[in-house]
Design a protein around this motif. Structure first.
Motif, PDB file in Angstrom:
ATOM      1  N   SER A 114      47.791  30.062  18.027  1.00 13.03           N
ATOM      2  CA  SER A 114      47.020  29.996  19.531  1.00 13.03           C
ATOM      3  C   SER A 114      45.369  29.646  19.133  1.00 13.03           C
ATOM      4  O   SER A 114      44.613  29.138  19.940  1.00 13.03           O
ATOM      5  CB  SER A 114      47.225  30.819  20.466  1.00 13.03           C
ATOM      6  N   LYS A 115      44.987  29.958  17.744  1.00 12.26           N
ATOM      7  CA  LYS A 115      43.577  29.970  17.436  1.00 12.26           C
ATOM      8  C   LYS A 115      43.276  28.803  16.494  1.00 12.26           C
ATOM      9  O   LYS A 115      42.120  28.476  16.408  1.00 12.26           O
ATOM     10  CB  LYS A 115      43.120  31.159  16.452  1.00 12.26           C
ATOM     11  N   VAL A 116      44.397  28.153  16.070  1.00 17.16           N
ATOM     12  CA  VAL A 116      44.244  26.946  15.332  1.00 17.16           C
ATOM     13  C   VAL A 116      43.658  25.624  15.991  1.00 17.16           C
ATOM     14  O   VAL A 116      44.179  25.371  17.249  1.00 17.16           O
ATOM     15  CB  VAL A 116      45.524  26.580  14.723  1.00 17.16           C
ATOM     16  N   ALA A 117      42.448  25.049  15.504  1.00 17.42           N
ATOM     17  CA  ALA A 117      41.930  23.737  16.408  1.00 17.42           C
ATOM     18  C   ALA A 117      43.039  22.697  16.210  1.00 17.42           C
ATOM     19  O   ALA A 117      43.731  22.272  15.260  1.00 17.42           O
ATOM     20  CB  ALA A 117      40.626  23.449  15.433  1.00 17.42           C
ATOM     21  N   LYS A 118      42.972  21.914  17.309  1.00 19.58           N
ATOM     22  CA  LYS A 118      44.005  20.899  17.291  1.00 19.58           C
ATOM     23  C   LYS A 118      43.079  19.370  17.495  1.00 19.58           C
ATOM     24  O   LYS A 118      41.725  19.711  18.024  1.00 19.58           O
ATOM     25  CB  LYS A 118      44.714  20.846  18.593  1.00 19.58           C
ATOM     26  N   VAL A 119      43.422  18.561  16.971  1.00 23.32           N
ATOM     27  CA  VAL A 119      42.746  17.166  17.173  1.00 23.32           C
ATOM     28  C   VAL A 119      43.514  16.013  16.951  1.00 23.32           C
ATOM     29  O   VAL A 119      44.807  15.835  16.783  1.00 23.32           O
ATOM     30  CB  VAL A 119      41.680  17.154  15.744  1.00 23.32           C
ATOM     31  N   ASP A 120      43.248  15.007  17.818  1.00 22.74           N
ATOM     32  CA  ASP A 120      43.954  13.780  18.055  1.00 22.74           C
ATOM     33  C   ASP A 120      43.929  12.901  16.749  1.00 22.74           C
ATOM     34  O   ASP A 120      42.694  12.400  16.400  1.00 22.74           O
ATOM     35  CB  ASP A 120      43.639  13.150  19.205  1.00 22.74           C
ATOM     36  N   ALA A 121      45.064  12.939  15.988  1.00 23.87           N
ATOM     37  CA  ALA A 121      44.773  11.952  14.905  1.00 23.87           C
ATOM     38  C   ALA A 121      45.903  10.780  14.928  1.00 23.87           C
ATOM     39  O   ALA A 121      45.916  10.331  13.802  1.00 23.87           O
ATOM     40  CB  ALA A 121      45.242  12.892  13.643  1.00 23.87           C
ATOM     41  N   GLY A 206      35.012   7.123  11.175  1.00 26.41           N
ATOM     42  CA  GLY A 206      35.853   7.312  12.521  1.00 26.41           C
ATOM     43  C   GLY A 206      36.826   8.629  12.569  1.00 26.41           C
ATOM     44  O   GLY A 206      37.769   8.549  13.376  1.00 26.41           O
ATOM     45  N   GLY A 207      36.575   9.414  11.920  1.00 24.84           N
ATOM     46  CA  GLY A 207      37.307  10.893  11.716  1.00 24.84           C
ATOM     47  C   GLY A 207      38.763  10.689  11.308  1.00 24.84           C
ATOM     48  O   GLY A 207      38.972   9.568  10.754  1.00 24.84           O
ATOM     49  N   PRO A 208      39.656  11.592  11.674  1.00 20.86           N
ATOM     50  CA  PRO A 208      41.057  11.559  11.321  1.00 20.86           C
ATOM     51  C   PRO A 208      41.836  10.319  11.708  1.00 20.86           C
ATOM     52  O   PRO A 208      42.595   9.758  10.978  1.00 20.86           O
ATOM     53  CB  PRO A 208      41.498  12.947  12.204  1.00 20.86           C
ATOM     54  N   SER A 332      46.886  18.041  13.908  1.00 18.49           N
ATOM     55  CA  SER A 332      47.318  17.253  15.035  1.00 18.49           C
ATOM     56  C   SER A 332      47.792  17.476  16.155  1.00 18.49           C
ATOM     57  O   SER A 332      48.599  18.642  15.976  1.00 18.49           O
ATOM     58  CB  SER A 332      48.050  15.735  14.604  1.00 18.49           C
ATOM     59  N   GLU A 333      47.460  17.023  17.230  1.00 24.09           N
ATOM     60  CA  GLU A 333      47.776  17.575  18.434  1.00 24.09           C
ATOM     61  C   GLU A 333      49.280  17.638  18.753  1.00 24.09           C
ATOM     62  O   GLU A 333      49.937  18.517  19.350  1.00 24.09           O
ATOM     63  CB  GLU A 333      47.055  16.996  19.428  1.00 24.09           C
ATOM     64  N   ASP A 334      50.130  16.483  18.203  1.00 23.05           N
ATOM     65  CA  ASP A 334      51.473  16.651  18.321  1.00 23.05           C
ATOM     66  C   ASP A 334      52.141  17.374  17.234  1.00 23.05           C
ATOM     67  O   ASP A 334      53.598  17.243  17.095  1.00 23.05           O
ATOM     68  CB  ASP A 334      51.971  15.245  18.134  1.00 23.05           C
ATOM     69  N   SER A 335      51.609  18.211  16.485  1.00 30.82           N
ATOM     70  CA  SER A 335      52.132  19.105  15.363  1.00 30.82           C
ATOM     71  C   SER A 335      52.574  20.255  16.300  1.00 30.82           C
ATOM     72  O   SER A 335      51.793  20.745  17.036  1.00 30.82           O
ATOM     73  CB  SER A 335      51.303  19.324  14.375  1.00 30.82           C
TER      74      SER A 335
END
Length: 401
Positions: A114-121, A206-208, A332-335
């Motif tokens: 719940s504390k892990v950051a999520k990113v759209d990759a 452009g990031g991930p 990644s958000e979908d992980s």
């Protein structure tokens, strides 16, 4: 009873009441039998016969019936065993402790997740089709944003110079051996929408999303999950597992990375492990290639320590590792937690007989990719056929043997 008359010292022989005992004057009683012998069939004779003693409560009047014998006492083995009260209490406490430990082991990872950051990759546009197996992109970011000024000085990372990729690796997990492949950050590749330049520029621009798109377009490998780790979190993870073993082939001294270690295998803390994985000035002419090899060595060592039995029986170590992971990872958000757990387990099985570690096939020390050999290696990964990868395609440096 009235007193009977007595004559002299005893009863008179002629007294009728005692004729049965003394007989008549002729010396015998009537009937001719001896005076004291019981007559057959006489009620008197039956009265004087002693009967065998019968146990109380018996309804059988036969004189030859044997006395009843009480049943033998029950042996301990015949009775149901009951553990002592103290033992039962101890077992009950033990069961509760085991239950609480299982709850702890399950709850901590979910709390950390719940504390892990999520990113759209996930990049937009056309991507490679779904492929067998699972491929992870592991990125070591050299962003210093999560470090204080004192931490930057201690770790020798310098100031905050923006986000770039200090480490790029592809991990493939499937039906064959796990494969961990390093992509040198100075690799010269075309970046979609930009020029042909070093691959780590894709992350800066452009990031991930752009980095994933660049790798997919140049390799044809579909990336399923994105995992990023920062400097501070990496140090915390190494320290949480009590350090890792590294085996430098030569003494290394790099003041800029705060690194000063002798040659040979040794246990190091998080700060030293980070310097070892980042330093390029102390390597030979292979430079970034040797650096990528050291990064694979350190990442594999952290994974092996993290999944050791001691991690799961030591609550302090387990908690510290979970919190360090939560701080250091961006995914990644979908992980999902299961996919990331599988990633962590696979990272412990990429050396020796358990897996393969490779540098991406290159043709020169300028880390230009070898078009023929690299395409062959990519095809094995795309087809999830790592078991048949020839040795000349999977080398530590990426150069042909």
């Amino acid at each position: 009873m009235a007193d009977r008359p007595r004559g002299g010292d005893g009863p008179a022989e002629g007294t009728p009441e005692y004729q049965w005992l003394y007989g008549s004057k002729g010396g015998r009683p009537s009937g001719g039998d001896e005076p004291t012998r019981a007559m057959p069939g006489s009620a008197r004779g039956e009265d004087t016969r002693l009967m065998p003693t019968m146990p109380r409560g018996s309804g059988d009047s036969r004189s030859d019936f044997p006395p009843s014998v009480p049943p033998p006492p029950r042996r301990d083995s015949d009775q149901p065993s009951k553990p002592p009260r103290r033992r039962r209490s101890g077992l009950r406490v033990l069961r509760w402790l085991v239950l609480l430990w299982v709850v702890f082991l399950l709850a901590v990872p979910f709390w950390a997740w719940s504390k892990v950051a999520k990113v759209d990759a996930s990049p937009a546009g056309q991507r490679p089709n779904e492929q067998p197996g699972t491929t992870y992109l592991l990125v070591g970011s050299d962003s210093r944003g999560d470090l204080t000024e004192a931490e930057r000085e201690e770790l020798g990372t310098g100031g905050d110079v923006g986000q770039r990729t200090d480490t790029i690796m592809l991990l493939h997990v499937g039906s064959g051996p796990n494969l961990l492949m390093s992509v040198p950050r100075d690799s010269i590749v075309p970046i979609p929408g930009h020029s042909t330049t070093k691959i780590n520029a894709a992350y800066a621009w452009g990031g991930p999303k752009l980095l994933v798109r660049t790798l997919e377009s140049t390799t044809g490998i579909r990336i399923d999950h994105y995992v990023e780790i920062g400097f501070g979190g990496f140090v915390d993870m190494v320290d949480a597992v009590g350090g890792v073993e590294i085996c430098p082939k030569r003494a290394m001294k790099d003041p800029q990375a705060n690194l000063d270690i002798p040659k040979g295998c040794q246990e190091v803390d998080g700060k030293t492990a980070l310097g070892y994985a980042r330093s390029r000035k102390t390597y030979t002419q292979l430079g970034d290639i040797d650096r990528a090899r050291a990064q694979r060595e350190v990442v594999s060592a952290v994974g092996a320590e993290a999944t050791s039995p001691w991690t799961f029986v030591n609550p302090v170590r387990y908690w510290r590792l979970a919190m360090a992971t939560a701080r250091s990872f961006t995914v990644s958000e979908d992980s999902n937690p299961l996919a990331i757990a599988r990633f962590g387990w696979a990272m412990t099985r990429v050396d020796g007989e358990n897996g393969l570690t490779c540098g991406i096939p290159i043709r020169d020390l300028a880390v230009n990719w070898d078009p023929t050999r690299s395409e062959q290696l990519f095809s094995y990964i795309i087809e999830d056929n790592t078991e048949d990868i020839p040795a000349q395609l999977c080398t530590d440096s990426g150069l042909p043997k």
